[in-house]
Scaffold this motif. Structure first.
Motif, PDB file in Angstrom:
ATOM      1  N   ALA A  39       0.829  -1.201   0.000  1.00  0.00           N
ATOM      2  CA  ALA A  39       0.000   0.000   0.000  1.00  0.00           C
ATOM      3  C   ALA A  39       0.865   1.253   0.000  1.00  0.00           C
ATOM      4  O   ALA A  39       0.523   2.256  -0.614  1.00  0.00           O
ATOM      5  CB  ALA A  39      -0.936  -0.003   1.209  1.00  0.00           C
ATOM      6  N   THR A  40       1.993   1.191   0.690  1.00  0.00           N
ATOM      7  CA  THR A  40       2.845   2.371   0.793  1.00  0.00           C
ATOM      8  C   THR A  40       3.719   2.548  -0.448  1.00  0.00           C
ATOM      9  O   THR A  40       3.822   3.633  -0.988  1.00  0.00           O
ATOM     10  CB  THR A  40       3.769   2.266   2.035  1.00  0.00           C
ATOM     11  N   ASP A  41       4.363   1.486  -0.871  1.00  0.00           N
ATOM     12  CA  ASP A  41       5.275   1.614  -2.015  1.00  0.00           C
ATOM     13  C   ASP A  41       5.319   0.303  -2.791  1.00  0.00           C
ATOM     14  O   ASP A  41       6.070  -0.611  -2.466  1.00  0.00           O
ATOM     15  CB  ASP A  41       6.681   1.986  -1.501  1.00  0.00           C
ATOM     16  N   ARG A  42       4.503   0.241  -3.809  1.00  0.00           N
ATOM     17  CA  ARG A  42       4.365  -1.019  -4.535  1.00  0.00           C
ATOM     18  C   ARG A  42       5.653  -1.423  -5.249  1.00  0.00           C
ATOM     19  O   ARG A  42       6.050  -2.577  -5.241  1.00  0.00           O
ATOM     20  CB  ARG A  42       3.228  -0.887  -5.542  1.00  0.00           C
ATOM     21  N   GLU A  43       6.329  -0.430  -5.870  1.00  0.00           N
ATOM     22  CA  GLU A  43       7.520  -0.758  -6.656  1.00  0.00           C
ATOM     23  C   GLU A  43       8.624  -1.339  -5.788  1.00  0.00           C
ATOM     24  O   GLU A  43       9.297  -2.290  -6.165  1.00  0.00           O
ATOM     25  CB  GLU A  43       8.035   0.483  -7.383  1.00  0.00           C
ATOM     26  N   MET A  44       8.758  -0.766  -4.588  1.00  0.00           N
ATOM     27  CA  MET A  44       9.788  -1.272  -3.673  1.00  0.00           C
ATOM     28  C   MET A  44       9.504  -2.732  -3.329  1.00  0.00           C
ATOM     29  O   MET A  44      10.416  -3.556  -3.292  1.00  0.00           O
ATOM     30  CB  MET A  44       9.824  -0.409  -2.407  1.00  0.00           C
ATOM     31  N   VAL A  45       8.254  -3.055  -3.124  1.00  0.00           N
ATOM     32  CA  VAL A  45       7.899  -4.435  -2.792  1.00  0.00           C
ATOM     33  C   VAL A  45       8.249  -5.356  -3.953  1.00  0.00           C
ATOM     34  O   VAL A  45       8.799  -6.440  -3.773  1.00  0.00           O
ATOM     35  CB  VAL A  45       6.396  -4.526  -2.436  1.00  0.00           C
ATOM     36  N   ASP A  46       7.957  -4.902  -5.166  1.00  0.00           N
ATOM     37  CA  ASP A  46       8.303  -5.695  -6.348  1.00  0.00           C
ATOM     38  C   ASP A  46       9.810  -5.914  -6.433  1.00  0.00           C
ATOM     39  O   ASP A  46      10.277  -7.022  -6.690  1.00  0.00           O
ATOM     40  CB  ASP A  46       7.828  -4.975  -7.624  1.00  0.00           C
ATOM     41  N   ILE A  47      10.563  -4.834  -6.191  1.00  0.00           N
ATOM     42  CA  ILE A  47      12.024  -4.907  -6.283  1.00  0.00           C
ATOM     43  C   ILE A  47      12.585  -5.881  -5.257  1.00  0.00           C
ATOM     44  O   ILE A  47      13.518  -6.623  -5.519  1.00  0.00           O
ATOM     45  CB  ILE A  47      12.643  -3.497  -6.098  1.00  0.00           C
ATOM     46  N   LEU A  48      11.918  -5.940  -4.095  1.00  0.00           N
ATOM     47  CA  LEU A  48      12.392  -6.842  -3.043  1.00  0.00           C
ATOM     48  C   LEU A  48      12.060  -8.301  -3.347  1.00  0.00           C
ATOM     49  O   LEU A  48      12.341  -9.190  -2.559  1.00  0.00           O
ATOM     50  CB  LEU A  48      11.788  -6.449  -1.701  1.00  0.00           C
ATOM     51  N   GLY A  49      11.430  -8.550  -4.474  1.00  0.00           N
ATOM     52  CA  GLY A  49      11.218  -9.928  -4.906  1.00  0.00           C
ATOM     53  C   GLY A  49       9.955 -10.575  -4.386  1.00  0.00           C
ATOM     54  O   GLY A  49       9.824 -11.793  -4.388  1.00  0.00           O
ATOM     55  N   VAL A  50       9.018  -9.779  -3.907  1.00  0.00           N
ATOM     56  CA  VAL A  50       7.749 -10.355  -3.453  1.00  0.00           C
ATOM     57  C   VAL A  50       6.818 -10.464  -4.659  1.00  0.00           C
ATOM     58  O   VAL A  50       6.737  -9.545  -5.467  1.00  0.00           O
ATOM     59  CB  VAL A  50       7.108  -9.470  -2.367  1.00  0.00           C
ATOM     60  N   ASN A  51       6.141 -11.598  -4.789  1.00  0.00           N
ATOM     61  CA  ASN A  51       5.210 -11.766  -5.902  1.00  0.00           C
ATOM     62  C   ASN A  51       3.914 -11.012  -5.610  1.00  0.00           C
ATOM     63  O   ASN A  51       3.011 -11.517  -4.963  1.00  0.00           O
ATOM     64  CB  ASN A  51       4.923 -13.254  -6.116  1.00  0.00           C
ATOM     65  N   SER A  52       3.866  -9.761  -6.086  1.00  0.00           N
ATOM     66  CA  SER A  52       2.727  -8.926  -5.701  1.00  0.00           C
ATOM     67  C   SER A  52       1.428  -9.370  -6.376  1.00  0.00           C
ATOM     68  O   SER A  52       0.342  -9.030  -5.934  1.00  0.00           O
ATOM     69  CB  SER A  52       3.011  -7.457  -5.995  1.00  0.00           C
ATOM     70  N   THR A  53       1.538 -10.161  -7.446  1.00  0.00           N
ATOM     71  CA  THR A  53       0.331 -10.667  -8.108  1.00  0.00           C
ATOM     72  C   THR A  53      -0.588 -11.373  -7.112  1.00  0.00           C
ATOM     73  O   THR A  53      -1.782 -11.109  -7.047  1.00  0.00           O
ATOM     74  CB  THR A  53       0.720 -11.677  -9.207  1.00  0.00           C
ATOM     75  N   TRP A  54       0.025 -12.274  -6.329  1.00  0.00           N
ATOM     76  CA  TRP A  54      -0.798 -13.051  -5.404  1.00  0.00           C
ATOM     77  C   TRP A  54      -1.208 -12.254  -4.185  1.00  0.00           C
ATOM     78  O   TRP A  54      -2.253 -12.527  -3.586  1.00  0.00           O
ATOM     79  CB  TRP A  54      -0.102 -14.362  -5.024  1.00  0.00           C
ATOM     80  N   ILE A  55      -0.384 -11.251  -3.847  1.00  0.00           N
ATOM     81  CA  ILE A  55      -0.791 -10.347  -2.775  1.00  0.00           C
ATOM     82  C   ILE A  55      -2.076  -9.652  -3.194  1.00  0.00           C
ATOM     83  O   ILE A  55      -3.059  -9.586  -2.439  1.00  0.00           O
ATOM     84  CB  ILE A  55       0.296  -9.275  -2.517  1.00  0.00           C
ATOM     85  N   PHE A  56      -2.068  -9.168  -4.445  1.00  0.00           N
ATOM     86  CA  PHE A  56      -3.245  -8.465  -4.949  1.00  0.00           C
ATOM     87  C   PHE A  56      -4.467  -9.369  -4.930  1.00  0.00           C
ATOM     88  O   PHE A  56      -5.537  -8.990  -4.467  1.00  0.00           O
ATOM     89  CB  PHE A  56      -2.994  -7.993  -6.402  1.00  0.00           C
ATOM     90  N   ALA A  57      -4.293 -10.581  -5.436  1.00  0.00           N
ATOM     91  CA  ALA A  57      -5.422 -11.508  -5.494  1.00  0.00           C
ATOM     92  C   ALA A  57      -5.960 -11.784  -4.098  1.00  0.00           C
ATOM     93  O   ALA A  57      -7.172 -11.760  -3.857  1.00  0.00           O
ATOM     94  CB  ALA A  57      -5.004 -12.804  -6.173  1.00  0.00           C
ATOM     95  N   ALA A  58      -5.034 -12.015  -3.151  1.00  0.00           N
ATOM     96  CA  ALA A  58      -5.460 -12.369  -1.800  1.00  0.00           C
ATOM     97  C   ALA A  58      -6.163 -11.197  -1.125  1.00  0.00           C
ATOM     98  O   ALA A  58      -7.186 -11.371  -0.449  1.00  0.00           O
ATOM     99  CB  ALA A  58      -4.260 -12.811  -0.963  1.00  0.00           C
TER     100      ALA A  58
END
Lengths: 413, 292
Positions: B178-197
């Motif tokens: 919620a705070t910084d999506r790009e940083m989360v992506d860069i850190l290697g978290v699969n944000s696709t499933w975060i979004f879905a969940a």
């Protein structure tokens, strides 16, 4: 990458399923059939505009089924052949008006009929007036339709808000209450029925006192705060104009808060079988109310026959909308027979003052204002079951606005 | 005007606020994490009520039906919202907001027709289970038992969300997204499933709101539109994407409406909008920090 591809494939399947369901559901909504041909040789086409999507369908479907029943009855008896097409106005005035034009120009209908929404009904009525097309209102309850905004081409089969309110005022004026709280759903019907009631009650019982008013938006999720506030004001009785979307949750809240046990509450249609059936175990006992029609009262052969025919055709008991859709068909068939023609002007002439045998007795389409002279009923909710207590039938002459009042209202406009 | 009257009105207002909160929490969560204006949220609420109705009616309208419905309906709605996210929404995250609004609004129309197709357009009505029938009455305080139940469920949901967001790894990732999506992506978290969940969790909350309201409202087409407007008011007033803001503004609007009905009944209809207007003039970006 592989998971991405997989999920995209899955998505396409899902979209396909959605589309398929959409197509399937779309097929169900196209309407328009015609009845068996009659032997009188006369054929007329009726354009029906009503709301066939959303909550009002509970009533509009009933009205349409009643109309179909009348059409089949008339055909069976060798009367004129009534063909019809239906259009969904989605409860919107502009949509209804464009359908009215389309029906008259493309479908070449001779008569328009419908509609549940008072605003729509008044707009279609205006169109009917300008284009000299007979329009039979079978659903809307605003008293302006045959009152202030009535004209030569509009007819109304259901009793209007003025009649409903007068019935309630007669019922309440006999009870020993003087201090009232007025409440209702904040839209045309709610305000009309409550303000008409209050005017009538003041005439019937001078000295009644209004403690205050409460209005909530349609679709109110929780009535408890309003009820607590009304309880705090300690009125003798509460008058409620609850719209179709609010009446059931409102009555549930009456039961949950126990308000109607402490303070008598009057709500039009609270004693309707459809309302009571929907309430199930949450029915508050002793709520005062009025209604336009009961399938079980008066207990006459004609009413019983109508109930059975309706039930056979639809697998449910007719509500008041069913009766008034049925009567619209009956009035039209009888008018064509009387006129011996499907000419629009002749149909209008024939409808004026036309008398019919109906499930609720012999009724007349009043010549001067084109309002059907319908009986009305009042009573109390029984607490359990759908059959109301202490029912009283009022004849139309007790509750109808006088011809003089109607003509004055029209002149004032 | 007695103190007990004020007290019972306060309780009723709080329970009303709790319902607003449960629905608005899902909307604001999706707002915050996915940055999508999700009109479908109201439809999920409606589906929760309809599915709840079918479950309870299938069991036989008793207590068992009620509790089972409270469990099953939100889960079913969560499942549906997962399908919606995977099937539709995931394709528009990087498009402009207009496209997202168009898509979710189209889904609102589709959901309305599907509900009509499967359940028909008749009004439906459920009963409260026997233990919640009637009111608690002490002196002149009268509060329906079901409102008291809502008053207990609301804080439980809030507590659950708080534990989830601040004490689980997944929740922390949600907040980071919620705070910084790009940083989360860069850190290697699969944000696709975060979004879905998160979207499914939002759907679960909407479904829970619908199921909780099923015994007191008309279960009907159109209940989605009423709800989504209120939910948006609350989310905007509370600060977009801020769950605690949503909690505070739900309670303000719920209690405000209850007292409005008591002190100025003629104005009860416009009161939530007045409250919203005043709060937005005082704090244009919402009561608490907006993530936008």
């Amino acid at each position: 990458m592989r998971t991405w591809r997989f999920s995209r494939g899955l998505s396409f399947v899902m979209i396909l399923v959605f589309l398929l369901v959409l197509v399937l559901s779309g097929c169900g909504t196209t309407g328009g059939t015609s009845a068996k041909s009659g032997s009188s040789g006369l054929t007329i086409k009726v354009g029906i505009i009503d709301t066939y999507t959303g909550p009002p369908t509970a009533y509009t479907q009933d009205a349409l089924d009643g109309f179909k029943l009348a059409v089949n009855d008339i055909a069976k008896e060798g009367g004129p052949k009534i063909e019809y097409v239906t259009r969904d106005d989605q409860y919107k005035v502009d949509q209804a008006l464009s359908w009215a034009k389309e029906l008259v120009m493309n479908e070449k209908v001779d008569v328009l009929a419908g509609t549940i929404n008072s605003a729509v009904s008044l707009a279609v009525s205006q169109y009917a007036k300008q284009n000299k097309i007979p329009f039979i209102n079978w659903g809307a309850l605003s008293d302006e339709i045959t009152g202030a905004k009535g004209h030569r081409y509009v007819f109304s089969t259901p009793p209007n808000t003025a009649m409903i309110a007068k019935t309630g005022a007669i019922q309440i004026s006999q009870l020993p209450y003087t201090k009232f709280w007025l409440a209702g759903s904040d839209y045309e019907y709610g305000h009309l029925v409550v303000s008409d009631f209050w005017t009538d009650l003041q005439k019937l019982k001078p000295g009644v006192q209004k403690l205050g008013e409460t209005w909530w938006k349609i679709g109110e999720p929780d009535f408890t705060p309003y009820l607590t506030a009304i309880r705090a004001a300690k009125p003798d009785a509460v008058i409620v104009g609850a719209g179709a979307a609010d009446i059931i949750p409102f009555m549930k809240a009456l039961k949950a808060t126990g308000l109607s046990k402490q303070i008598p509450v009057w709500i039009p249609q609270s004693i309707d079988a459809g309302t009571l059936r929907a309430l199930g175990n949450d029915q508050p006992e002793g709520v005062l109310g009025t209604n336009q029609y009961f399938y079980y009262y008066p207990d006459t052969a004609a009413n019983k026959q109508f109930e059975q025919e309706f039930k056979q055709a639809t697998n449910r008991e007719p509500g008041f909308a069913g009766l008034y859709g049925y009567m619209a068909g009956k009035y039209l068939g009888a008018a064509i027979q009387k006129a011996g023609s499907t000419d629009r002007e002749k149909i209008v002439d024939a409808l004026e003052g036309l008398t019919l045998d109906t499930p609720v007795g012999q009724l007349t389409m009043r010549k001067e204002d084109h309002q059907s002279l319908d009986p009305l009923f009042y009573g109390k909710t029984p607490g359990t079951g759908v059959v109301a207590n202490g029912l009283v039938q009022l004849s139309p002459d007790k509750v109808m606005p006088s011809v003089e009042d109607v003509m004055n209202a029209r002149a004032k406009k | 005007m007695s103190v007990s009257m004020l007290a019972s009105q306060l309780l009723v207002g709080l329970s009303r606020g709790m319902i607003y909160f449960i629905v608005a929490a899902g909307l604001t969560l999706v707002f915050g994490v996915l940055r999508v204006i999700n009109f479908t949220h109201g439809s999920f609420y409606m589906l929760g009520a309809f599915i709840g109705y079918s479950v309870a009616a299938g069991i036989g309208h008793g207590s068992a039906g009620f509790w089972l419905m409270l469990v099953l309906a939100p889960l079913a709605v969560a499942g549906i919202s997962l399908l919606v996210e995977r099937g539709f929404l995931q394709f528009v995250y990087r498009r402009e907001h207009l496209i997202q609004v168009l898509l979710t609004y189209a889904l609102v129309l589709i959901a309305g027709d599907l509900v009509k197709f499967f359940w028909g357009s008749q009004y439906r009505s459920l009963s409260t289970p026997p233990i919640f029938t009637g009111s608690f009455a002490t002196g002149s305080i009268t509060v329906p038992k079901y409102n008291v139940f809502l008053l207990l469920v609301g804080p439980l949901v809030a507590l659950g969300l708080w534990l989830f967001l601040s004490h689980t790894r997944f929740g922390k990732i949600c907040r980071a997204t919620a705070t910084d999506r790009e940083m989360v992506d860069i850190l290697g978290v699969n944000s696709t499933w975060i979004f879905a969940a998160v979207f499914a969790l939002g759907g679960w909350l909407a479904g829970l709101g619908g199921a909780l309201m099923a015994p007191v409202v008309n279960i009907s087409l159109g209940m989605d539109a009423n709800t989504i407007i209120y939910a948006f008011l609350i989310v905007v007033v509370g600060g977009l994407g801020n769950i605690w803001g949503a909690l505070i503004s739900s309670l303000i609007i719920g209690v405000g409406e209850a007292f409005g009905a008591l002190f100025m009944p003629d104005w009860a209809v416009v009161l939530p909008y007045i409250i919203t207007g005043v709060l937005l003039i005082l704090r244009p970006s919402g009561l608490l920090k907006s993530v936008w």
